[in-house]
Design a protein around this motif. Structure first.
Motif: not given
Length: 174
Positions: A38-41, A107-112, A114-121
């Motif tokens: 299970r990986n972040p988007v 980069t940041f990791t957003a607050t999940p 609906e249980d989806k994790h996001v990493v943003s560049v």
């Protein structure tokens, strides 16, 4: 690999079990004998910085309808973060930029959500290196230029953690 938790193997459809793999409990397919990772988007965004501030969009979609953010969104298959950032800028704010003009910002990791994790560049570009007139796309209700001093004067609030990206862009190019 999945984005959301799953109970069935995406490969063969068998019911998943749990197994300790590399020190973490993970979903495991007993039929395929494979870990279902299970990986972040991945997402990317670009802050346009000019003399009037940083260009932001008011979100028209969840998460954070009505909150303000740096234009950005999900990477498409076979798309680099730079390519995604300029595509999202065009789609959400009507502004075009050349990927070669973007500077890596953060980069940041957003607050999940609906249980989806996001990493943003995150990237930044000077307004003078863009073309087009800012205009809200289908995922935005408005666009606007803000400085750290002016943001919030009209009741605006950031979609977390876009306030950090906004400040990083302003500090770097403002």
């Amino acid at each position: 690999m999945t984005t959301y938790p799953t109970n069935f193997c995406p490969q063969c459809g068998a019911e998943l079990t749990r197994r300790d793999v590399e020190g973490r409990e993970r979903r495991f397919c007993p039929d395929c004998e494979r870990v279902v990772w299970r990986n972040p988007v991945p997402t990317a965004g670009v802050a346009v910085v000019g003399p009037n501030g940083v260009l932001l969009t008011e979100r028209a979609v969840e998460p954070g309808v009505g909150e303000w953010a740096v234009p950005g969104g999900h990477l498409e298959a076979e798309e680099t973060p730079l390519e995604a950032a300029v595509r999202e800028l065009r789609e959400e704010a009507g502004v075009r930029a050349d990927p070669d003009d973007l500077l890596l910002l953060d980069t940041f990791t957003a607050t999940p959500f609906e249980d989806k994790h996001v990493v943003s560049v995150g990237f930044a570009v000077r307004d003078e290196d863009t073309t087009g007139t800012p205009d809200a796309g289908p995922e935005a209700t408005a666009v606007g230029w803000f400085t750290p001093e002016s943001f919030g004067d009209g009741g605006e609030r950031f979609h977390p953690p876009h306030g950090e990206r906004f400040r990083n862009a302003w500090d770097r190019l403002g």
